[in-house]
Write a protein that holds these residues in place. Structure first.
Motif, PDB file in Angstrom:
ATOM      1  N   ASP A  32     108.321-128.087 -67.138  1.00 55.51           N
ATOM      2  CA  ASP A  32     106.864-127.697 -67.102  1.00 55.51           C
ATOM      3  C   ASP A  32     106.668-128.690 -66.066  1.00 55.51           C
ATOM      4  OD1 ASP A  32     107.664-125.080 -68.081  1.00 55.51           O
ATOM      5  OD2 ASP A  32     106.888-126.024 -70.207  1.00 55.51           O
ATOM      6  N   ILE A  33     106.158-129.879 -66.207  1.00 55.45           N
ATOM      7  CA  ILE A  33     105.781-131.009 -65.052  1.00 55.45           C
ATOM      8  C   ILE A  33     107.033-131.105 -63.970  1.00 55.45           C
ATOM      9  CG2 ILE A  33     105.451-133.039 -65.057  1.00 55.45           C
ATOM     10  CD1 ILE A  33     103.589-131.979 -67.218  1.00 55.45           C
TER      11      ILE A  33
ATOM     12  N   ALA B 163     108.660-127.645 -63.014  1.00 52.42           N
ATOM     13  CA  ALA B 163     107.543-127.133 -61.766  1.00 52.42           C
ATOM     14  C   ALA B 163     106.622-127.260 -61.069  1.00 52.42           C
ATOM     15  CB  ALA B 163     107.588-125.756 -62.925  1.00 52.42           C
ATOM     16  N   MET B 164     105.647-128.470 -61.644  1.00 48.34           N
ATOM     17  CA  MET B 164     104.224-128.861 -60.830  1.00 48.34           C
ATOM     18  C   MET B 164     104.962-129.994 -59.408  1.00 48.34           C
ATOM     19  SD  MET B 164     102.776-126.707 -62.445  1.00 48.34           S
ATOM     20  CE  MET B 164     100.538-126.673 -61.941  1.00 48.34           C
TER      21      MET B 164
ATOM     22  N   VAL C 251     102.139-127.942 -56.630  1.00 44.09           N
ATOM     23  CA  VAL C 251     102.911-127.049 -56.648  1.00 44.09           C
ATOM     24  C   VAL C 251     102.227-126.093 -57.134  1.00 44.09           C
ATOM     25  CG1 VAL C 251     104.560-125.751 -55.408  1.00 44.09           C
ATOM     26  CG2 VAL C 251     104.463-128.548 -55.017  1.00 44.09           C
ATOM     27  N   LYS C 252     101.575-125.366 -57.387  1.00 49.75           N
ATOM     28  CA  LYS C 252     100.838-124.112 -58.083  1.00 49.75           C
ATOM     29  C   LYS C 252     101.846-122.599 -58.405  1.00 49.75           C
ATOM     30  CE  LYS C 252      96.704-123.458 -58.020  1.00 49.75           C
ATOM     31  NZ  LYS C 252      95.065-123.224 -57.406  1.00 49.75           N
ATOM     32  N   ARG C 253     101.868-122.340 -59.161  1.00 51.94           N
ATOM     33  CA  ARG C 253     102.911-120.535 -58.750  1.00 51.94           C
ATOM     34  C   ARG C 253     102.091-119.924 -57.794  1.00 51.94           C
ATOM     35  NH1 ARG C 253     103.656-118.258 -64.788  1.00 51.94           N
ATOM     36  NH2 ARG C 253     105.566-119.994 -65.650  1.00 51.94           N
ATOM     37  N   SER C 254     101.032-119.944 -57.829  1.00 53.94           N
ATOM     38  CA  SER C 254     100.370-119.385 -56.849  1.00 53.94           C
ATOM     39  C   SER C 254      99.960-118.834 -55.244  1.00 53.94           C
ATOM     40  CB  SER C 254      98.987-119.076 -57.277  1.00 53.94           C
ATOM     41  OG  SER C 254      97.962-120.464 -57.252  1.00 53.94           O
TER      42      SER C 254
ATOM     43  N   MET D  61     105.908-122.727 -56.659  1.00 53.60           N
ATOM     44  CA  MET D  61     107.030-123.053 -57.706  1.00 53.60           C
ATOM     45  C   MET D  61     106.485-122.722 -58.891  1.00 53.60           C
ATOM     46  SD  MET D  61     109.119-126.635 -56.888  1.00 53.60           S
ATOM     47  CE  MET D  61     108.245-128.076 -57.279  1.00 53.60           C
ATOM     48  N   MET D  62     107.982-122.420 -59.439  1.00 51.74           N
ATOM     49  CA  MET D  62     107.937-122.503 -60.772  1.00 51.74           C
ATOM     50  C   MET D  62     108.797-122.808 -61.744  1.00 51.74           C
ATOM     51  SD  MET D  62     108.016-117.780 -61.908  1.00 51.74           S
ATOM     52  CE  MET D  62     107.426-118.481 -63.582  1.00 51.74           C
ATOM     53  N   ASP D  63     109.515-122.887 -63.298  1.00 53.11           N
ATOM     54  CA  ASP D  63     110.365-123.252 -63.139  1.00 53.11           C
ATOM     55  C   ASP D  63     110.704-121.620 -63.964  1.00 53.11           C
ATOM     56  OD1 ASP D  63     108.968-123.786 -65.845  1.00 53.11           O
ATOM     57  OD2 ASP D  63     110.801-124.827 -66.793  1.00 53.11           O
TER      58      ASP D  63
ATOM     59  N   PHE E 143     108.082-111.595 -61.175  1.00 51.26           N
ATOM     60  CA  PHE E 143     106.957-111.500 -61.233  1.00 51.26           C
ATOM     61  C   PHE E 143     105.414-112.604 -61.518  1.00 51.26           C
ATOM     62  CE2 PHE E 143     110.217-108.085 -61.853  1.00 51.26           C
ATOM     63  CZ  PHE E 143     109.642-106.511 -61.180  1.00 51.26           C
ATOM     64  N   HIS E 144     105.951-113.891 -62.211  1.00 52.33           N
ATOM     65  CA  HIS E 144     104.842-114.594 -62.071  1.00 52.33           C
ATOM     66  C   HIS E 144     104.044-115.122 -61.150  1.00 52.33           C
ATOM     67  CE1 HIS E 144     106.923-114.472 -66.707  1.00 52.33           C
ATOM     68  NE2 HIS E 144     105.793-113.291 -66.410  1.00 52.33           N
TER      69      HIS E 144
ATOM     70  N   GLU F  71     101.267-114.330 -59.422  1.00 53.51           N
ATOM     71  CA  GLU F  71      99.700-115.249 -59.252  1.00 53.51           C
ATOM     72  C   GLU F  71      99.802-115.037 -57.495  1.00 53.51           C
ATOM     73  OE1 GLU F  71      98.430-116.387 -61.459  1.00 53.51           O
ATOM     74  OE2 GLU F  71      99.257-115.388 -62.995  1.00 53.51           O
TER      75      GLU F  71
END
Lengths: 303, 303
Positions: free
Chosen positions: A73-74, A76-77, A145-148, A192-194, A204-205, A209
């Motif tokens: 999760d870290i 992914a940011m 780096v956010k998901r949005s 970005m996301m994991d 979809f997330h 977002e």
């Protein structure tokens, strides 16, 4: 000296002095020193019988995974993990090998990324082992780096291969911390996301977002090797989950460069362009010339 | 939109924008902004059937307590809590009132101390509700108060009254955050902790960490009111636990001043001197002229 007293002494022996941690395990709270004003924080809980079974995983495996899902999760940011806190529930009468194995796995994963275990809480559990890990980290100097932030026209890319994680990778994956930082430094990551729930759910997330849609090219999805069964390799890649690879959006010219340069090849990690960000909402799956709407799959619990 | 999607939307609706939290619930990790280079961190897990039962406590009670036990740990360091992360396990089929009640209690306690809930993780639990809360805080500009600084000759003091917490206080106590800060500002606190396991156990932690002993004056212990039963009020005060009051050491002249000034009287909190720090290790309980060694009681899980 009770068993719990001995346990505290044992844990202290496992968490050596660290200049970043003026007060570690043993007081009411830990005290750490930060270099950055920004702090990343995430938590994930694994429960026996839901997320793992000791028929399939050793205590060391479970501990390692409980730490690694948070490190992912870290990553992914595009951040750097620094500190971890543990909360553990153990059924009364668990053999010592269970907490010691859990801690060994937790510490192995933490040590690999220079993460200090700064505190924790152990409890009796009425049924089954529970491990909750909180990881704190610092953002990259370039920002998070956010998901949005995905933009229409961006390429969608993934690290590594997807699907069939349950064959073993789900217990032994490498959080993409170094990979995410390197990508963040070499190109423009807009989102970005994991991938924890599976590409078919997670896309979809990221698009949701970002207020955009996506088209995914089925043939471009990098799929791990797996045995033949009643589901296609594509279905495995979309919905098995627990890949813990990175899904990110980047402008097409950066994507081109990444595909040519393959800047993670030296650490054995491929980069694949799997689709593009669209103005049209929702996610479509393209097979050759045909497009079908993708229905969200996987499960969502992290918020 | 799945139930989990709705849950995330609901939780986001409960966690309004906060200038300290550039990225709150909804991304892979939260991002917060800190004013201080030092960060306090603590975690506590409550499990159904071990720490609470829904026969005796509502979901709101459990949520409030799960937050407050962590706030009490930050208070014990004389810090200010800022942020919280939640990890929750819920049995499948739990009525919506359970997570909503838990969250209401967690948020009620957080809001009371201006603590922002920045992220979390909800999971299925094979049996019983599990709530793990991590609280992050900042140290007082004067520094933190550890368990380990008590000096021979210091007075030992407590806030409030001890014992009989299970009659209700264990679900409704006030974390002594304001009290600890005020004490830290007005006098020299050489060591401090919160009383979670009961004075009879916790005094060994403070003295043990400080490398000293103590004598406790039985008649000086402030005891809460409770019904007659097979245990004496003193036994209740020593070993019931869950008082969540402060135990601290301070030089005798500061203790004298505190007893006269009673600087917490305006918020309804008494200060009592219950004994003194001794060179002789171990803890002795004095009744009149007689002294008996105190055996550690209570249970220890926090490290």
């Amino acid at each position: 000296m009770s068993g719990e007293f001995r346990q505290i002494a044992w844990i202290r022996g496992q968490t050596p002095a660290d200049p970043r941690v003026p007060i570690g395990p043993g007081d009411d709270a830990a005290l750490v020193e930060l270099q950055s004003r920004g702090l990343l924080a995430t938590v994930d809980m694994l429960l026996e019988g839901v997320h793992f079974s000791f028929d399939e995983a050793t205590p060391v495996d479970v501990g390692r995974k409980a730490m690694n899902v948070n490190l992912s999760d870290i990553a992914a940011m595009a951040g750097t993990p620094l500190f971890a806190l543990l909360a553990v529930g153990l059924p009364p009468g668990s053999p010592t090998s269970v907490p010691e194995g859990l801690f060994e796995g937790l510490k192995e994963a933490a040590d690999r990324f220079n993460v200090a275990i700064i505190g924790g809480d152990t409890n009796s559990s009425r049924s089954g082992v529970v491990v909750s890990v909180t990881v704190l980290g610092e953002p990259h100097p370039k920002g998070v780096v956010k998901r949005s932030g995905a933009k229409v026209g961006d390429a969608l890319m993934v690290t590594g291969k997807l699907g069939y994680s349950r064959l073993g990778k789900h217990l032994s994956f490498t959080p993409r911390i170094a990979e995410a930082r390197r990508l963040h430094e070499c190109c423009r990551l807009t989102a970005m996301m994991d991938l924890s729930d599976g590409l078919g759910g997670d896309v979809f997330h990221l698009t949701g977002e970002s207020g955009v849609g996506a088209v995914i090219h089925a043939d471009a999805i990098p799929i791990a090797d797996g045995p033949h069964d009643d589901r296609s390799p594509l279905q495995h890649a979309l919905s098995d989950g627990e890949d813990f690879e990175l899904l990110f959006a980047t402008p097409p010219e950066d994507a081109e460069r990444l595909l040519i340069d393959q800047p993670l090849a030296d650490i054995g990690v491929s980069l694949s362009r799997i689709g593009a960000v669209t103005r049209e909402l929702g996610v479509r799956l393209r097979h050759g010339d045909a497009e079908t709407p993708l229905e969200p799959s996987g499960f969502v619990h992290h918020w």
